[in-house]
Design a protein around this motif. Structure first.
Motif, PDB file in Angstrom:
ATOM      1  N   ARG A 130       0.790   4.689  11.968  1.00 14.88           N
ATOM      2  CA  ARG A 130      -0.955   5.144  12.887  1.00 14.88           C
ATOM      3  C   ARG A 130      -2.075   5.605  10.605  1.00 14.88           C
ATOM      4  N   TYR A 131      -1.242   6.102  10.117  1.00 15.66           N
ATOM      5  CA  TYR A 131      -1.476   6.023   8.812  1.00 15.66           C
ATOM      6  C   TYR A 131      -1.871   5.028   7.905  1.00 15.66           C
ATOM      7  N   GLU A 132      -2.189   3.764   8.022  1.00 13.19           N
ATOM      8  CA  GLU A 132      -1.767   2.126   8.021  1.00 13.19           C
ATOM      9  C   GLU A 132      -3.550   2.503   8.343  1.00 13.19           C
ATOM     10  N   TYR A 133      -3.022   2.017  10.024  1.00  7.76           N
ATOM     11  CA  TYR A 133      -4.234   1.939  10.864  1.00  7.76           C
ATOM     12  C   TYR A 133      -3.919   3.054  12.107  1.00  7.76           C
ATOM     13  N   ASP A 134      -5.097   3.308  12.785  1.00 10.27           N
ATOM     14  CA  ASP A 134      -4.521   4.220  13.613  1.00 10.27           C
ATOM     15  C   ASP A 134      -5.355   3.168  14.927  1.00 10.27           C
ATOM     16  N   LEU A 135      -4.497   3.176  15.766  1.00  8.50           N
ATOM     17  CA  LEU A 135      -4.646   1.910  16.945  1.00  8.50           C
ATOM     18  C   LEU A 135      -5.796   2.934  17.834  1.00  8.50           C
ATOM     19  N   ASN A 136      -5.460   3.745  17.583  1.00  4.91           N
ATOM     20  CA  ASN A 136      -5.870   5.084  18.570  1.00  4.91           C
ATOM     21  C   ASN A 136      -7.477   4.999  18.447  1.00  4.91           C
ATOM     22  N   ARG A 137      -7.675   4.610  17.502  1.00  2.90           N
ATOM     23  CA  ARG A 137      -9.548   5.131  17.094  1.00  2.90           C
ATOM     24  C   ARG A 137      -9.986   3.243  17.455  1.00  2.90           C
ATOM     25  N   ASP A 138     -11.432   3.283  16.445  1.00  4.77           N
ATOM     26  CA  ASP A 138     -12.181   2.407  16.689  1.00  4.77           C
ATOM     27  C   ASP A 138     -11.566   1.308  15.430  1.00  4.77           C
ATOM     28  N   LYS A 139     -12.734   0.794  15.732  1.00  6.09           N
ATOM     29  CA  LYS A 139     -11.487  -0.548  14.037  1.00  6.09           C
ATOM     30  C   LYS A 139     -12.953   0.408  13.086  1.00  6.09           C
ATOM     31  N   ASP A 140     -13.285   0.411  13.072  1.00  6.09           N
ATOM     32  CA  ASP A 140     -14.382   1.346  12.274  1.00  6.09           C
ATOM     33  C   ASP A 140     -14.116   2.464  11.743  1.00  6.09           C
TER      34      ASP A 140
ATOM     35  N   ILE B 203       0.905  -0.751  -0.366  1.00  8.99           N
ATOM     36  CA  ILE B 203       0.309  -0.033  -0.210  1.00  8.99           C
ATOM     37  C   ILE B 203       1.364   1.160  -0.428  1.00  8.99           C
ATOM     38  N   ARG B 204       2.314   0.975   0.403  1.00  4.31           N
ATOM     39  CA  ARG B 204       3.325   2.385   0.281  1.00  4.31           C
ATOM     40  C   ARG B 204       2.331   3.658  -0.554  1.00  4.31           C
ATOM     41  N   SER B 205       2.932   2.761  -2.034  1.00  2.52           N
ATOM     42  CA  SER B 205       2.335   3.247  -3.648  1.00  2.52           C
ATOM     43  C   SER B 205       1.288   4.238  -3.430  1.00  2.52           C
ATOM     44  N   LYS B 206       0.241   3.760  -2.433  1.00  2.00           N
ATOM     45  CA  LYS B 206      -0.566   4.610  -3.181  1.00  2.00           C
ATOM     46  C   LYS B 206      -0.754   5.884  -2.156  1.00  2.00           C
ATOM     47  N   CYS B 207      -0.002   5.523  -1.092  1.00  2.00           N
ATOM     48  CA  CYS B 207       0.370   6.954   0.039  1.00  2.00           C
ATOM     49  C   CYS B 207       0.533   8.286  -0.891  1.00  2.00           C
ATOM     50  N   ILE B 208      -0.308   9.139  -0.835  1.00  2.00           N
ATOM     51  CA  ILE B 208      -0.139  10.521  -1.673  1.00  2.00           C
ATOM     52  C   ILE B 208       0.861  11.093  -0.735  1.00  2.00           C
ATOM     53  N   LEU B 209       0.956  10.913   0.878  1.00  2.00           N
ATOM     54  CA  LEU B 209       2.242  11.889   1.809  1.00  2.00           C
ATOM     55  C   LEU B 209       3.455  10.941   1.537  1.00  2.00           C
ATOM     56  N   SER B 210       4.162  12.445   1.895  1.00  5.25           N
ATOM     57  CA  SER B 210       5.140  12.350   1.573  1.00  5.25           C
ATOM     58  C   SER B 210       6.146  11.530   2.823  1.00  5.25           C
ATOM     59  N   GLU B 211       6.973  10.670   3.453  1.00  3.19           N
ATOM     60  CA  GLU B 211       7.425  10.709   4.684  1.00  3.19           C
ATOM     61  C   GLU B 211       8.002  10.981   5.798  1.00  3.19           C
ATOM     62  N   PHE B 212       7.725  12.853   5.563  1.00  2.00           N
ATOM     63  CA  PHE B 212       8.385  13.749   6.469  1.00  2.00           C
ATOM     64  C   PHE B 212       6.542  14.112   6.622  1.00  2.00           C
ATOM     65  N   GLU B 213       5.637  13.745   5.553  1.00  2.00           N
ATOM     66  CA  GLU B 213       4.453  14.752   6.318  1.00  2.00           C
ATOM     67  C   GLU B 213       3.902  13.170   7.180  1.00  2.00           C
TER      68      GLU B 213
ATOM     69  N   LYS C  59      -8.119  -3.005   2.927  1.00  2.00           N
ATOM     70  CA  LYS C  59      -8.042  -2.510   4.323  1.00  2.00           C
ATOM     71  C   LYS C  59      -7.942  -3.508   5.194  1.00  2.00           C
ATOM     72  N   GLU C  60      -8.510  -5.275   4.931  1.00  2.00           N
ATOM     73  CA  GLU C  60      -8.669  -6.273   5.976  1.00  2.00           C
ATOM     74  C   GLU C  60      -7.180  -7.023   6.229  1.00  2.00           C
ATOM     75  N   GLY C  61      -6.324  -6.361   5.338  1.00  2.00           N
ATOM     76  CA  GLY C  61      -4.398  -6.777   5.715  1.00  2.00           C
ATOM     77  C   GLY C  61      -4.553  -5.997   6.938  1.00  2.00           C
ATOM     78  N   SER C  62      -4.654  -4.505   7.016  1.00  2.00           N
ATOM     79  CA  SER C  62      -4.581  -3.425   8.457  1.00  2.00           C
ATOM     80  C   SER C  62      -5.543  -3.879   9.054  1.00  2.00           C
ATOM     81  N   LEU C  63      -6.657  -4.384   9.209  1.00  2.00           N
ATOM     82  CA  LEU C  63      -7.368  -4.922  10.305  1.00  2.00           C
ATOM     83  C   LEU C  63      -6.953  -5.644  10.982  1.00  2.00           C
ATOM     84  N   ALA C  64      -6.527  -6.456   9.901  1.00  2.00           N
ATOM     85  CA  ALA C  64      -6.401  -8.506  10.835  1.00  2.00           C
ATOM     86  C   ALA C  64      -5.071  -7.634  12.054  1.00  2.00           C
ATOM     87  N   LYS C  65      -3.839  -6.643  11.316  1.00  2.00           N
ATOM     88  CA  LYS C  65      -2.773  -6.162  12.311  1.00  2.00           C
ATOM     89  C   LYS C  65      -3.903  -5.702  13.197  1.00  2.00           C
TER      90      LYS C  65
END
Length: 438
Positions: A89-99, A53-63, A121-127
């Motif tokens: 946290r940009y892949e999945y934020d552990l401080n937000r609910d699953k939805d 999913i890295r190539s789909k992220c618009i944001l730079s590493e610094f952002e 998405k399921e790959g991230s939710l599994a983590k």
């Protein structure tokens, strides 16, 4: 670093083993050096995005780095128990609910150039699920051992935003709105007081409660929902240890924060129950785990002292010595080779409670239940019995037997746990034979 399957991590926790490693998915690092009544979490310390999913992220590493919580893992690195997120946290934020844990946009910026597929998405939710399943098991283990637990949930925040212009922002912000403050006020107030006294060179220490952040994150909510014994301290630290606009970090301030924070945690955790360790020797299988002579001596010392003290006035001195004569280190070592041995040790390395399971005529018998005189009334006997019975259930046994001394309180204890007297061919003088259905 060793990678551990989720099942391995959970098995280690359930058996109170010390361990460290990276999760199977490489989503987090966990270390349990000892089972103390507190732990640290740095759930936004990670920066990694998985390759697909890295190539789909618009944001730079610094952002991404700007909105993550760099170096928060450093502040808890010396904790005996710690769990540290490795993924951003940009892949999945552990401080937000699953939805809502997978962002579409964040802080006014779109995250993905192409919408993530359901499979991605399921790959991230599994983590996400993997992380919380481990946290739940860890808290169950700590709850079993202690009546009160602290979790230090460490975050950091950007303070140079235009929206904060002219505001006196806290160096430390503790979010408590989701905690039952009326129950935990003493613990919370002490922590706030300790935080307010921390000296960070070159920075004024204004410490606040529920100022810029209220403590409404999923990590705190999850823990509070599943554990009434646990206080989660959701702490936001102003990013004075780095420049949020350039990425420069200040090593001296990071070290200063780490050192001072660990000092106050050491002070704060003095309020918690005395620390113990649980030790298992499981020799129900083919592999034999050896009990050292030194450990056997410690167990023997506890058992013989209990027999002598408990039986005074009940039996003659000769009868007591006859009972004690079979409780030697050698006998305990031999017994440990034929079943399960459980014992608790305190920080002074003393055995304070023990119990075992041995097979006799194909049936499991509970043996050797002893608690040191200074540790009675604190639940150790119940804990050992719970562990023994859980172990037997997992092996498929539906009954456990015990040959109990004929003391009124001892019989009452076992009866409350569901044991009842049964007939036996054994010639019993000092004991009564009892059974419990599991």
């Amino acid at each position: 670093m060793e990678r551990l399957r989720t099942s391995e991590i959970i098995d280690n926790i359930r058996n109170f083993r010390t361990f460290k490693g990276i999760s199977e998915s490489e989503g987090f690092y966990i270390e349990v050096e000892s089972y103390v009544p507190y732990m640290g979490g740095a759930i936004h310390a990670g920066h990694k995005l998985r390759e697909e999913i890295r190539s789909k992220c618009i944001l730079s590493e610094f952002e991404r780095w700007q909105e993550e919580d760099p170096y928060t893992d450093t502040f808890i690195k010396n904790f005996p128990i710690k769990i540290i997120a490795l993924d951003s946290r940009y892949e999945y934020d552990l401080n937000r609910d699953k939805d809502s844990c997978i962002y579409e946009d964040a802080w006014g910026k779109k995250v993905w150039n192409t919408e993530l597929t359901e499979e991605e998405k399921e790959g991230s939710l599994a983590k996400y699920n993997e992380f919380y399943s481990v946290v739940e098991e860890l808290l169950k283990a700590l709850e079993f051992m202690y009546e009160k637990i602290y979790v230090y949930d460490i975050h950091s925040y950007n303070h140079k935003r235009d929206a904060y212009a002219g505001r006196n922002l806290p160096l430390f912000n503790l979010g408590t709105t989701e905690l039952p403050r009326d129950i935990f006020s003493k613990d919370i107030d002490k922590f706030l007081g300790l935080l307010s006294k921390m000296e960070i060179e070159g920075h004024e220490n204004y410490t606040a409660e529920n100022d810029i952040f209220k403590g409404k994150g999923q990590f705190l909510k999850f823990i509070t929902e599943i554990s009434s014994q646990t206080i989660t301290y959701a702490l936001e630290i102003k990013k004075v240890f780095c420049d949020e606009n350039s990425g420069e970090h200040y090593e001296e301030i990071i070290n200063n924060l780490e050192e001072e924070f660990n000092k106050i945690v050491e002070n704060h955790t003095k309020e918690l129950p005395e620390e113990f360790s649980i030790h298992f020797l499981n020799n129900f299988g083919e592999k034999i785990e050896d009990l050292s002579y030194g450990e056997a001596e410690k167990i023997c010392s506890l058992v013989t002292e209990n027999y002598r003290k408990s039986n005074e006035g009940e039996y003659s001195k000769d009868e007591i010595e006859k009972l004690v004569s079979t409780r030697t280190p050698e006998a305990i070592i031999e017994r440990s080779k034929k079943g399960l041995l459980i014992y608790f040790k305190n920080k002074m390395d003393e055995v304070v409670a023990c119990g075992s399971i041995a097979m006799r005529d194909g049936n499991p018998e509970a043996k050797l239940l002893n608690v040191g005189k200074n540790y009675r009334g604190r639940g150790f006997a119940q804990k050992i019995c719970d562990l023994r019975e859980k172990f037997l259930k997992e092996l498929g046994f539906n009954k456990v037997y015990i040959e109990s001394l004929k003391f009124e309180n001892t019989i009452k204890f076992h009866s409350k746990r569901g044991f009842f007297p049964i007939q036996t061919d054994r010639k019993l003088k000092y004991t009564v034979f009892m059974c419990k259905e599991l």
